[in-house]
Design a protein around this motif. Structure first.
Motif: not given
Length: 361
Positions: A93-111
């Motif tokens: 039942v697994v589906h992979e969902i790809g989401v494209r962001f509307d705005e630039a993401m400052p990745m330093r806060d997440f990784v």
């Protein structure tokens, strides 16, 4: 997730943006279906990039649907808007969902953001996409020549400065980035960065380090640098590092939008400030996280570094547990989002020189 990651060799080579593992068992996803009906669900998170996120769900979701995903970050929960661009059945039942962001993401806060690690968001960079004015403060003529060679195909105006004062003067006329050398400067790195920050406030600083030894890390960490590139210099790594400050998530010049784009940015910031003010009146901290995060992302995209710094301070204050809202930081943010009387971008406008042009002073 292990199985999906194992079969990604060819896809990885085609990507523009680095995808970092960002495995979370449960994140909130709000989907607005084409008919306007909004549904909130829990999904698993697989990986994350500056441009989008990969999610796993137990049923099909329609591509083209607007959505909002709540992601944990260093500053607290971040509500990020985007669009579902793909939905692939993987197994069972697994589906992979790809989401494209509307705005630039400052990745330093997440990784995380270790200056000496390979934290850059792009897999590779086409030199021809880079635009802007780069101030070079490197004492070695050989290093200057290497930098010019690396940027020979870029639409970058390279200004060579003979010293700190000359670098500050060059940056004051408009710059997108300062590149300096930790070893060849006329003062220790900490003093050098302080001098540049005072005279060229808001402009990112990329420093070239001789090595990544412990002593060098201790000397360059916590002094206000935005990026560090370790010798020996490679064109690929240097361009990827520079692209963090010269391009936005869509590959456009991060600071070259002109008056129309700048007016649009201030209009958006004003609307976001009104949302923040409304949340403040309701004494509701959760929506404030999302609004402040979006303000910082929009300011980053527009090159409005002063607004970005104030938004960052508000986010960090909101992340501290407590019963009361950080009134001072939030009031400062509301003031910062007000469009100035004179429509002028902070230092960091695009240079207008020919490709690879180098100027003295």
């Amino acid at each position: 997730m292990d199985g999906l990651d194992a079969g990604e060799g060819a896809a990885k080579r085609r990507r523009r943006f680095v995808r970092w593992p960002f495995r979370r068992e449960s994140v909130e996803l709000r989907v607005t279906h084409p008919g306007g009906n909004a549904v909130v669900m829990k999904v698993a998170c697989r990986n994350l990039s500056a441009a989008g996120v990969s999610l796993l769900h137990s049923s099909f979701l329609h591509p083209g649907s607007a959505c909002e995903v709540v992601l944990p970050s260093a500053a607290g929960p971040a509500r990020v808007r985007g669009m579902i661009v793909r939905c692939q059945h993987r197994s069972g039942v697994v589906h992979e969902i790809g989401v494209r962001f509307d705005e630039a993401m400052p990745m330093r806060d997440f990784v995380g953001h270790d200056l000496f690690s390979d934290w850059y968001s792009r897999e590779r960079v086409d030199p021809a996409t880079l635009e802007g004015t780069v101030v070079c403060l490197m004492g070695s003529p050989l290093d200057q020549r290497v930098l010019k060679h690396f940027l020979r195909e870029a639409a970058v105006r390279l200004r060579i400065a003979a010293g700190v004062r000359e670098a500050v003067e060059a940056a004051a006329h408009g710059a997108s980035l300062i590149v300096c050398d930790a070893e060849g400067a006329e003062m220790p790195p900490r003093e050098l960065v302080s001098a540049l920050r005072i005279g060229a406030e808001g402009i990112p600083i990329l420093m070239i380090a001789a090595d990544s030894h412990r002593a060098t890390r201790e000397r360059l960490t916590g002094i206000g640098l935005d990026a560090v590139v370790v010798r020996p210099l490679s064109q690929d790594t240097l361009l990827r590092a520079m692209a963090e400050f010269l391009l936005d998530v869509h590959g456009r010049s991060a600071r070259g939008g002109g008056e129309a784009e700048l007016r649009e940015a201030w209009d958006e910031l004003s609307r976001m400030a009104a949302q923040a003010e409304s949340a403040m009146r309701k004494r509701d901290p959760e929506p404030l996280f999302g609004v402040c995060f979006n303000i910082r992302a929009r300011a980053d995209r527009a090159g409005l570094r002063a607004v970005e710094r104030v938004a960052d301070a508000a986010l960090r204050a909101l992340a501290v547990p407590g019963e009361s809202l950080p009134e001072a930081e939030l009031e400062s943010l509301l003031r910062a989002c007000q469009r100035p009387g004179r429509e002028e971008r902070e230092p960091g406008v695009r240079g207008s020189g020919a490709r690879g042009e180098a100027e003295k002073g």
